[in-house]
Design a protein around this motif. Structure first.
Motif, PDB file in Angstrom:
ATOM      1  N   SER A   1      10.530   9.654  46.029  1.00  0.00           N
ATOM      2  CA  SER A   1      11.058   8.348  45.390  1.00  0.00           C
ATOM      3  C   SER A   1       9.797   7.467  45.146  1.00  0.00           C
ATOM      4  CB  SER A   1      11.728   7.738  46.611  1.00  0.00           C
ATOM      5  OG  SER A   1      10.840   7.161  47.591  1.00  0.00           O
ATOM      6  N   ASN A   2       8.746   7.854  45.768  1.00  0.00           N
ATOM      7  CA  ASN A   2       7.495   7.062  45.141  1.00  0.00           C
ATOM      8  C   ASN A   2       6.162   7.942  45.519  1.00  0.00           C
ATOM      9  OD1 ASN A   2       5.192   5.441  44.733  1.00  0.00           O
ATOM     10  ND2 ASN A   2       6.460   3.616  45.605  1.00  0.00           N
ATOM     11  N   ASP A   3       5.856   8.769  44.313  1.00  0.00           N
ATOM     12  CA  ASP A   3       4.586   9.658  44.360  1.00  0.00           C
ATOM     13  C   ASP A   3       3.449   8.933  44.866  1.00  0.00           C
ATOM     14  OD1 ASP A   3       6.018  11.806  43.931  1.00  0.00           O
ATOM     15  OD2 ASP A   3       6.025  11.849  41.689  1.00  0.00           O
ATOM     16  N   LYS A   4       3.144   7.457  44.540  1.00  0.00           N
ATOM     17  CA  LYS A   4       1.919   6.875  44.934  1.00  0.00           C
ATOM     18  C   LYS A   4       1.831   6.710  46.351  1.00  0.00           C
ATOM     19  CE  LYS A   4       1.820   4.454  40.515  1.00  0.00           C
ATOM     20  NZ  LYS A   4       1.900   3.089  39.952  1.00  0.00           N
ATOM     21  N   ILE A   5       2.926   6.611  47.103  1.00  0.00           N
ATOM     22  CA  ILE A   5       2.950   6.669  48.514  1.00  0.00           C
ATOM     23  C   ILE A   5       2.862   7.801  49.221  1.00  0.00           C
ATOM     24  CG2 ILE A   5       4.176   5.685  50.629  1.00  0.00           C
ATOM     25  CD1 ILE A   5       5.149   3.342  48.867  1.00  0.00           C
TER      26      ILE A   5
ATOM     27  N   VAL B   1       4.524  17.437  52.333  1.00  0.00           N
ATOM     28  CA  VAL B   1       4.449  16.056  52.066  1.00  0.00           C
ATOM     29  C   VAL B   1       3.083  15.543  52.306  1.00  0.00           C
ATOM     30  CG1 VAL B   1       5.485  13.909  52.641  1.00  0.00           C
ATOM     31  CG2 VAL B   1       6.917  15.833  52.693  1.00  0.00           C
ATOM     32  N   THR B   2       2.478  14.675  51.359  1.00  0.00           N
ATOM     33  CA  THR B   2       0.690  14.269  51.434  1.00  0.00           C
ATOM     34  C   THR B   2       1.224  12.910  51.406  1.00  0.00           C
ATOM     35  OG1 THR B   2       0.057  16.341  50.497  1.00  0.00           O
ATOM     36  CG2 THR B   2      -1.062  14.161  50.413  1.00  0.00           C
ATOM     37  N   ALA B   3       0.616  12.162  52.487  1.00  0.00           N
ATOM     38  CA  ALA B   3       0.687  10.797  52.277  1.00  0.00           C
ATOM     39  C   ALA B   3      -0.480  10.077  51.425  1.00  0.00           C
ATOM     40  CB  ALA B   3       0.494   9.988  53.808  1.00  0.00           C
ATOM     41  N   TRP B   4      -0.536   9.134  50.468  1.00  0.00           N
ATOM     42  CA  TRP B   4      -1.434   8.624  49.777  1.00  0.00           C
ATOM     43  C   TRP B   4      -1.964   6.990  49.986  1.00  0.00           C
ATOM     44  CZ3 TRP B   4      -4.031  12.457  47.367  1.00  0.00           C
ATOM     45  CH2 TRP B   4      -3.344  13.494  47.203  1.00  0.00           C
ATOM     46  N   GLN B   5      -0.907   6.589  50.204  1.00  0.00           N
ATOM     47  CA  GLN B   5      -1.272   4.933  50.486  1.00  0.00           C
ATOM     48  C   GLN B   5      -0.210   4.361  51.398  1.00  0.00           C
ATOM     49  OE1 GLN B   5      -1.534   3.273  46.579  1.00  0.00           O
ATOM     50  NE2 GLN B   5       0.778   2.272  46.794  1.00  0.00           N
ATOM     51  N   LYS B   6      -0.554   3.231  52.015  1.00  0.00           N
ATOM     52  CA  LYS B   6       0.466   2.718  52.926  1.00  0.00           C
ATOM     53  C   LYS B   6       1.796   2.099  52.221  1.00  0.00           C
ATOM     54  CE  LYS B   6       0.595  -1.248  56.204  1.00  0.00           C
ATOM     55  NZ  LYS B   6      -0.026  -2.361  56.895  1.00  0.00           N
TER      56      LYS B   6
ATOM     57  N   ALA C   1       8.375   5.735  51.641  1.00  0.00           N
ATOM     58  CA  ALA C   1       9.018   6.567  50.343  1.00  0.00           C
ATOM     59  C   ALA C   1       9.945   7.378  51.019  1.00  0.00           C
ATOM     60  CB  ALA C   1       7.815   7.330  49.808  1.00  0.00           C
ATOM     61  N   PHE C   2      10.980   8.039  50.334  1.00  0.00           N
ATOM     62  CA  PHE C   2      11.826   8.997  50.465  1.00  0.00           C
ATOM     63  C   PHE C   2      11.478  10.419  49.852  1.00  0.00           C
ATOM     64  CE2 PHE C   2      14.363   5.090  51.263  1.00  0.00           C
ATOM     65  CZ  PHE C   2      14.887   5.267  52.386  1.00  0.00           C
TER      66      PHE C   2
ATOM     67  N   LYS D   1      22.245  16.234  48.096  1.00  0.00           N
ATOM     68  CA  LYS D   1      20.832  15.822  48.283  1.00  0.00           C
ATOM     69  C   LYS D   1      20.802  15.275  49.707  1.00  0.00           C
ATOM     70  CE  LYS D   1      17.897  13.288  44.891  1.00  0.00           C
ATOM     71  NZ  LYS D   1      17.919  12.205  43.833  1.00  0.00           N
ATOM     72  N   VAL D   2      19.750  15.605  50.305  1.00  0.00           N
ATOM     73  CA  VAL D   2      19.433  14.911  51.633  1.00  0.00           C
ATOM     74  C   VAL D   2      18.123  14.360  51.555  1.00  0.00           C
ATOM     75  CG1 VAL D   2      20.967  16.276  52.796  1.00  0.00           C
ATOM     76  CG2 VAL D   2      18.514  17.062  52.728  1.00  0.00           C
ATOM     77  N   LYS D   3      17.683  13.454  52.471  1.00  0.00           N
ATOM     78  CA  LYS D   3      16.451  12.769  52.573  1.00  0.00           C
ATOM     79  C   LYS D   3      15.739  12.643  53.867  1.00  0.00           C
ATOM     80  CE  LYS D   3      18.305   8.013  52.573  1.00  0.00           C
ATOM     81  NZ  LYS D   3      18.888   6.821  51.974  1.00  0.00           N
ATOM     82  N   CYS D   4      14.663  12.528  53.589  1.00  0.00           N
ATOM     83  CA  CYS D   4      13.532  12.186  54.779  1.00  0.00           C
ATOM     84  C   CYS D   4      12.765  10.937  54.445  1.00  0.00           C
ATOM     85  CB  CYS D   4      12.714  13.386  55.049  1.00  0.00           C
ATOM     86  SG  CYS D   4      11.274  13.271  56.301  1.00  0.00           S
ATOM     87  N   MET D   5      12.879  10.045  55.362  1.00  0.00           N
ATOM     88  CA  MET D   5      12.183   8.796  55.243  1.00  0.00           C
ATOM     89  C   MET D   5      10.474   8.952  55.623  1.00  0.00           C
ATOM     90  SD  MET D   5      12.942   4.866  56.329  1.00  0.00           S
ATOM     91  CE  MET D   5      12.514   4.812  57.887  1.00  0.00           C
TER      92      MET D   5
END
Length: 339
Positions: free
Chosen positions: A294-298, A307-312, A315-316, A325-329
């Motif tokens: 949902s937000n590649d910047k995060i 999954v790679t974390a980029w900033q505080k 994102a889903f 469609k299923v999601k992980c927070m």
């Protein structure tokens, strides 16, 4: 007056003149010559195509002239050869000067006998009719409706489509018929309901009484397609109807392309900036999922679910397959080493 009576009268006149001659010797009488024709037969029955020689004996020893009262029924040539042409009656006359005789010729109608008067066939099925005639003449065959049933020169009848037709055998102007019914086929599908996931295939089979292949069709090719051999392929979730049709008879199968169920290895993730972790997805259809964020910047996600974390921030991460469609927070926190 018949020829026999004429001959009899002429004989009486001659006898009278012979015996009365002494009494009337003073009278000069010249008797007319006696002319007659005698035939080998005076009545004959023939079949169409038969030939017969009519032999004529004449008082003057000359060949008589022959004539038919109806040459279309029975003709005769110069030498008395009679040929039967069609059913009916004709008079053949042999004539010389002052004398003639006739033969009555009856030409019989050709009788035809068929092996069957009615038959029932399937489309594509064949059956041979046999015909016999009273004079052994050959027959010609004809169908009243070739789109329903055809017949060849040997009497072989083949069904072309459901309906009714008349097969006629003809010889010498006579005919005999056989009614033909081409039956509608019975059609049965191997199944009337089918459940698939996207990309899966299943083969439908049709049992047809005429043993001919049906035409297959899908009413919604975006959901499920079908090939000429009945192979169904699921394209996306939804419902489609597959129809098998032969000679106007149809049978259907309802195909349901089910939405898959997706289970993620994690529903929540907590990562620090710079950390990475791989998610996995179990899909009931067996197909791979499509990953997105949902937000590649995060937090971003690769095609294998890493999954790679980029900033505080939050994102889903989504896993999608065929409309499901299923999601992980994902919660991203700052690194412990602050600059």
């Amino acid at each position: 007056m018949s020829n026999t009576k004429k001959i009899f009268i002429n004989v009486l006149i001659c006898l009278f003149l012979f015996f009365a001659a002494p009494a009337v010797s003073s009278i000069s009488i010249k008797a007319a010559p006696l002319e007659f024709v005698i035939l080998s037969t005076y009545k004959e029955t023939l079949n169409i195509g038969d030939e017969l020689y009519l032999i004529a004996f004449t008082s003057n020893g000359k060949l008589p002239t022959f004539k038919s009262s109806s040459s279309s029924i029975a003709s005769v040539n110069t030498y008395g050869k009679i040929t039967a042409k069609k059913s009916g009656t004709a008079t053949i006359t042999a004539k010389i000067k002052n004398g003639e005789a006739s033969c009555i010729v009856t030409v019989r109608k050709t009788e035809i006998t068929l092996s069957k008067s009615s038959i029932a066939l399937e489309h594509g099925e064949s059956l041979t009719l046999t015909a016999s005639t009273s004079n052994q003449s050959s027959v010609t065959w004809k169908s009243s409706k070739k789109s329903v049933a055809i017949v060849d020169e040997q009497g072989r009848v083949t069904g072309m489509k459901p309906g009714e037709a008349i097969i006629t055998a003809t010889a010498n102007g006579s005919s005999k018929t056989c009614s033909v019914k081409v039956k509608s086929p019975t059609v049965k599908l191997s199944t009337t309901k089918l459940k698939l996931y996207r990309g899966q295939t299943a083969k439908l089979s049709a049992t047809v009484s005429s043993n001919l292949p049906p035409a297959w069709r899908s009413n919604k090719s975006s959901v499920a397609t079908v090939r000429e051999d009945g192979t169904v392929t699921a394209m996306k979730h939804g419902t489609a109807t597959i129809t098998a049709t032969i000679d106007g008879v149809s049978r259907t199968c309802e195909v349901t392309v089910e939405s898959p169920k997706i289970t993620l290895s994690r529903e929540n993730l907590s990562l620090k900036v710079g950390e990475a972790i791989q998610l996995s997805a179990a899909v009931s259809s067996g197909n791979p999922v499509t990953w997105s964020s949902s937000n590649d910047k995060i937090a971003s996600v690769s095609s294998d679910g890493t999954v790679t974390a980029w900033q505080k921030g939050k994102a889903f991460i989504y896993a999608s397959e065929d409309g499901t469609k299923v999601k992980c927070m994902v919660t991203v926190t700052e690194t412990s080493d602050k600059k």
